[in-house]
Design a protein around this motif. Sequence first.
Motif, PDB file in Angstrom:
ATOM      1  N   ASP A 112       0.838  -1.204   0.000  1.00 56.53           N
ATOM      2  CA  ASP A 112       0.000   0.000   0.000  1.00 56.53           C
ATOM      3  C   ASP A 112       0.873   1.254   0.000  1.00 56.53           C
ATOM      4  O   ASP A 112       0.602   2.214  -0.728  1.00 56.53           O
ATOM      5  CB  ASP A 112      -0.919   0.004   1.222  1.00 56.53           C
ATOM      6  N   LEU A 113       1.916   1.243   0.821  1.00 59.37           N
ATOM      7  CA  LEU A 113       2.819   2.389   0.885  1.00 59.37           C
ATOM      8  C   LEU A 113       3.523   2.600  -0.444  1.00 59.37           C
ATOM      9  O   LEU A 113       3.659   3.727  -0.928  1.00 59.37           O
ATOM     10  CB  LEU A 113       3.846   2.188   2.004  1.00 59.37           C
ATOM     11  N   ALA A 114       3.983   1.501  -1.059  1.00 59.62           N
ATOM     12  CA  ALA A 114       4.662   1.608  -2.348  1.00 59.62           C
ATOM     13  C   ALA A 114       3.717   2.095  -3.437  1.00 59.62           C
ATOM     14  O   ALA A 114       4.122   2.836  -4.336  1.00 59.62           O
ATOM     15  CB  ALA A 114       5.269   0.263  -2.736  1.00 59.62           C
ATOM     16  N   ASP A 115       2.454   1.687  -3.353  1.00 60.95           N
ATOM     17  CA  ASP A 115       1.462   2.152  -4.333  1.00 60.95           C
ATOM     18  C   ASP A 115       1.237   3.659  -4.221  1.00 60.95           C
ATOM     19  O   ASP A 115       0.990   4.341  -5.218  1.00 60.95           O
ATOM     20  CB  ASP A 115       0.137   1.417  -4.141  1.00 60.95           C
ATOM     21  N   ILE A 116       1.312   4.168  -3.000  1.00 67.43           N
ATOM     22  CA  ILE A 116       1.135   5.616  -2.811  1.00 67.43           C
ATOM     23  C   ILE A 116       2.330   6.368  -3.378  1.00 67.43           C
ATOM     24  O   ILE A 116       2.179   7.299  -4.171  1.00 67.43           O
ATOM     25  CB  ILE A 116       0.952   5.949  -1.314  1.00 67.43           C
ATOM     26  N   ASP A 117       3.531   5.979  -2.982  1.00 66.19           N
ATOM     27  CA  ASP A 117       4.754   6.618  -3.478  1.00 66.19           C
ATOM     28  C   ASP A 117       5.942   5.745  -3.076  1.00 66.19           C
ATOM     29  O   ASP A 117       6.369   5.754  -1.915  1.00 66.19           O
ATOM     30  CB  ASP A 117       4.908   8.025  -2.892  1.00 66.19           C
ATOM     31  N   THR A 118       6.451   5.009  -4.023  1.00 67.63           N
ATOM     32  CA  THR A 118       7.541   4.065  -3.730  1.00 67.63           C
ATOM     33  C   THR A 118       8.796   4.780  -3.246  1.00 67.63           C
ATOM     34  O   THR A 118       9.447   4.349  -2.289  1.00 67.63           O
ATOM     35  CB  THR A 118       7.873   3.234  -4.980  1.00 67.63           C
ATOM     36  N   ALA A 119       9.155   5.869  -3.913  1.00 66.33           N
ATOM     37  CA  ALA A 119      10.375   6.588  -3.546  1.00 66.33           C
ATOM     38  C   ALA A 119      10.279   7.171  -2.136  1.00 66.33           C
ATOM     39  O   ALA A 119      11.235   7.095  -1.353  1.00 66.33           O
ATOM     40  CB  ALA A 119      10.670   7.683  -4.566  1.00 66.33           C
ATOM     41  N   ARG A 120       9.139   7.756  -1.811  1.00 67.78           N
ATOM     42  CA  ARG A 120       8.979   8.334  -0.471  1.00 67.78           C
ATOM     43  C   ARG A 120       8.978   7.244   0.596  1.00 67.78           C
ATOM     44  O   ARG A 120       9.459   7.448   1.714  1.00 67.78           O
ATOM     45  CB  ARG A 120       7.692   9.156  -0.390  1.00 67.78           C
ATOM     46  N   THR A 121       8.432   6.083   0.253  1.00 67.72           N
ATOM     47  CA  THR A 121       8.468   4.959   1.185  1.00 67.72           C
ATOM     48  C   THR A 121       9.910   4.592   1.516  1.00 67.72           C
ATOM     49  O   THR A 121      10.269   4.406   2.685  1.00 67.72           O
ATOM     50  CB  THR A 121       7.746   3.739   0.591  1.00 67.72           C
ATOM     51  N   ALA A 122      10.728   4.494   0.485  1.00 71.31           N
ATOM     52  CA  ALA A 122      12.135   4.149   0.701  1.00 71.31           C
ATOM     53  C   ALA A 122      12.845   5.218   1.524  1.00 71.31           C
ATOM     54  O   ALA A 122      13.612   4.908   2.446  1.00 71.31           O
ATOM     55  CB  ALA A 122      12.832   3.967  -0.646  1.00 71.31           C
ATOM     56  N   ARG A 123      12.590   6.484   1.212  1.00 70.20           N
ATOM     57  CA  ARG A 123      13.280   7.562   1.920  1.00 70.20           C
ATOM     58  C   ARG A 123      12.891   7.628   3.396  1.00 70.20           C
ATOM     59  O   ARG A 123      13.736   7.814   4.266  1.00 70.20           O
ATOM     60  CB  ARG A 123      12.995   8.908   1.240  1.00 70.20           C
ATOM     61  N   ILE A 124      11.597   7.488   3.679  1.00 66.48           N
ATOM     62  CA  ILE A 124      11.143   7.606   5.066  1.00 66.48           C
ATOM     63  C   ILE A 124      11.635   6.443   5.913  1.00 66.48           C
ATOM     64  O   ILE A 124      12.003   6.601   7.081  1.00 66.48           O
ATOM     65  CB  ILE A 124       9.600   7.736   5.132  1.00 66.48           C
ATOM     66  N   LEU A 125      11.687   5.248   5.302  1.00 69.75           N
ATOM     67  CA  LEU A 125      12.192   4.086   6.034  1.00 69.75           C
ATOM     68  C   LEU A 125      13.700   4.167   6.223  1.00 69.75           C
ATOM     69  O   LEU A 125      14.223   3.786   7.281  1.00 69.75           O
ATOM     70  CB  LEU A 125      11.821   2.797   5.302  1.00 69.75           C
ATOM     71  N   LYS A 126      14.400   4.646   5.218  1.00 74.24           N
ATOM     72  CA  LYS A 126      15.847   4.820   5.334  1.00 74.24           C
ATOM     73  C   LYS A 126      16.180   5.759   6.483  1.00 74.24           C
ATOM     74  O   LYS A 126      17.156   5.551   7.214  1.00 74.24           O
ATOM     75  CB  LYS A 126      16.404   5.373   4.016  1.00 74.24           C
ATOM     76  N   ALA A 127      15.346   6.772   6.674  1.00 78.79           N
ATOM     77  CA  ALA A 127      15.609   7.766   7.707  1.00 78.79           C
ATOM     78  C   ALA A 127      15.200   7.298   9.099  1.00 78.79           C
ATOM     79  O   ALA A 127      15.932   7.508  10.065  1.00 78.79           O
ATOM     80  CB  ALA A 127      14.881   9.067   7.363  1.00 78.79           C
ATOM     81  N   TYR A 128      14.031   6.639   9.215  1.00 80.97           N
ATOM     82  CA  TYR A 128      13.478   6.383  10.537  1.00 80.97           C
ATOM     83  C   TYR A 128      13.346   4.902  10.902  1.00 80.97           C
ATOM     84  O   TYR A 128      13.166   4.587  12.076  1.00 80.97           O
ATOM     85  CB  TYR A 128      12.099   7.035  10.647  1.00 80.97           C
ATOM     86  N   ALA A 129      13.411   4.023   9.906  1.00 79.80           N
ATOM     87  CA  ALA A 129      13.263   2.592  10.221  1.00 79.80           C
ATOM     88  C   ALA A 129      14.082   1.743   9.254  1.00 79.80           C
ATOM     89  O   ALA A 129      13.539   0.906   8.531  1.00 79.80           O
ATOM     90  CB  ALA A 129      11.793   2.199  10.170  1.00 79.80           C
ATOM     91  N   PRO A 130      15.404   1.960   9.212  1.00 77.21           N
ATOM     92  CA  PRO A 130      16.234   1.203   8.262  1.00 77.21           C
ATOM     93  C   PRO A 130      16.170  -0.302   8.472  1.00 77.21           C
ATOM     94  O   PRO A 130      16.401  -1.078   7.537  1.00 77.21           O
ATOM     95  CB  PRO A 130      17.648   1.749   8.522  1.00 77.21           C
ATOM     96  N   GLY A 131      15.818  -0.717   9.681  1.00 74.74           N
ATOM     97  CA  GLY A 131      15.707  -2.148   9.940  1.00 74.74           C
ATOM     98  C   GLY A 131      14.552  -2.806   9.212  1.00 74.74           C
ATOM     99  O   GLY A 131      14.485  -4.037   9.123  1.00 74.74           O
ATOM    100  N   LEU A 132      13.639  -2.004   8.679  1.00 72.64           N
ATOM    101  CA  LEU A 132      12.480  -2.549   7.945  1.00 72.64           C
ATOM    102  C   LEU A 132      12.710  -2.611   6.437  1.00 72.64           C
ATOM    103  O   LEU A 132      11.864  -3.133   5.704  1.00 72.64           O
ATOM    104  CB  LEU A 132      11.235  -1.697   8.219  1.00 72.64           C
ATOM    105  N   LEU A 133      13.822  -2.070   5.968  1.00 73.34           N
ATOM    106  CA  LEU A 133      14.031  -1.959   4.523  1.00 73.34           C
ATOM    107  C   LEU A 133      13.977  -3.322   3.831  1.00 73.34           C
ATOM    108  O   LEU A 133      13.334  -3.476   2.786  1.00 73.34           O
ATOM    109  CB  LEU A 133      15.366  -1.273   4.241  1.00 73.34           C
ATOM    110  N   HIS A 134      14.654  -4.301   4.383  1.00 73.72           N
ATOM    111  CA  HIS A 134      14.652  -5.631   3.769  1.00 73.72           C
ATOM    112  C   HIS A 134      13.246  -6.227   3.744  1.00 73.72           C
ATOM    113  O   HIS A 134      12.820  -6.796   2.723  1.00 73.72           O
ATOM    114  CB  HIS A 134      15.598  -6.565   4.530  1.00 73.72           C
ATOM    115  N   GLN A 135      12.517  -6.105   4.847  1.00 72.76           N
ATOM    116  CA  GLN A 135      11.177  -6.682   4.912  1.00 72.76           C
ATOM    117  C   GLN A 135      10.231  -6.032   3.908  1.00 72.76           C
ATOM    118  O   GLN A 135       9.461  -6.728   3.229  1.00 72.76           O
ATOM    119  CB  GLN A 135      10.620  -6.513   6.333  1.00 72.76           C
TER     120      GLN A 135
END
Length: 364
Positions: free
Chosen positions: A66-89
């Motif tokens: 759902d997050l990727a459908d909204i905006d894949t790039a923003r999903t990656a950026r926000i997770l990289k900044a605040y939840a890098p441990g979730l990037l792989h999942q």
Amino acid sequence: AGFHRVLKSVYKGEKQYAKLLEACLDDKDDREAVFACIGDCLRPSAGLTAKQTREVQAVITSHSRDLADIDTARTARILKAYAPGLLHQVLDALDDGSQAQYIFLRTLLEPGLHQEQRDLQPSPDISEMGFTERYVRLMCTYDPSRVAGYVSFLKSGDLKLDEVLPAMESSGVVDAAVVLMAREGLLRDAMDRLVEHLGTLELALTGLISAASESPDVANTEEAAEDLLDAVQKYCKVGIWLCQGQTGATAASSRPAAHRKNTAWITEDDLALHELLWLDLVDTVVRVAKQVSAAAAYALEHPSTEHAGIANTDKITASLRSDVQQAFTALLASTSSSDAKLKTASNQTHSFLLILRAFLTRAS
């Protein structure tokens, strides 16, 4: 819209952050607000307990698509900044091999390509998270023209060859494969692969010329021929780059001149590695030019009664002659330069003459 606004206000006031995030995802009128919500919840100053943080992260992973459908790039950026441990999942939750995965990884690994930047906190070194091989494989599918340039800027050892070469081969990104193999010291393998690909282009060109007389679509046939000629020129330049790099690196360690003074006694076994690379390159480029030019001449001498075939065969032969000239000019310049650096009264390599003699021996 009013209902969701009230609901989000209630959840925020009650510090039910996981439900607040779900409410943001359910609000179809303001879906992008979910990213600000993630940032507000996971920033260190938010004051969430460990349990609340885990609950918010669980919502993120369960709604990855759902997050990727909204905006894949923003999903990656926000997770990289605040939840890098979730990037792989989150990455694994997206469709395997999808463009969404490619955009997700491109945002992480090449953030400079994205003009829209947010004031995000520093994040861990993404290059150490094992994403690079997958990114290169996806790039082979979605943006193959960039692969060679991208891998050329990576450090030696950053890529596992066995994990990316099959994708490069299947997508036709041979220049990237050659660059990668050369950088890893597999020079002989790199040239062999380049020679093989030039042979494939040769067969494609001769086949196209032979079949042109049977095709009523002259414009498309000539366009295809131009594309193939451009590819031959491109890989000729890649071969020159490969040879020049090895010439500069190994000229100083060439065999002693005492064993190489009489060119009549020299065989290919006596050539240094950089000389063998040049020999393979010029031999292949000349062969391609010879075979394709012969096919063009035959087609010109035996025109079809039904279709015109390729009208401008002179353009084909001129392009291939230019490739041959470029290869020999580069060979002469490169070997002359390396010889000049080593020139003494008792020791002078004659690389160009040695390569030329070996070339003529092969051609005879």
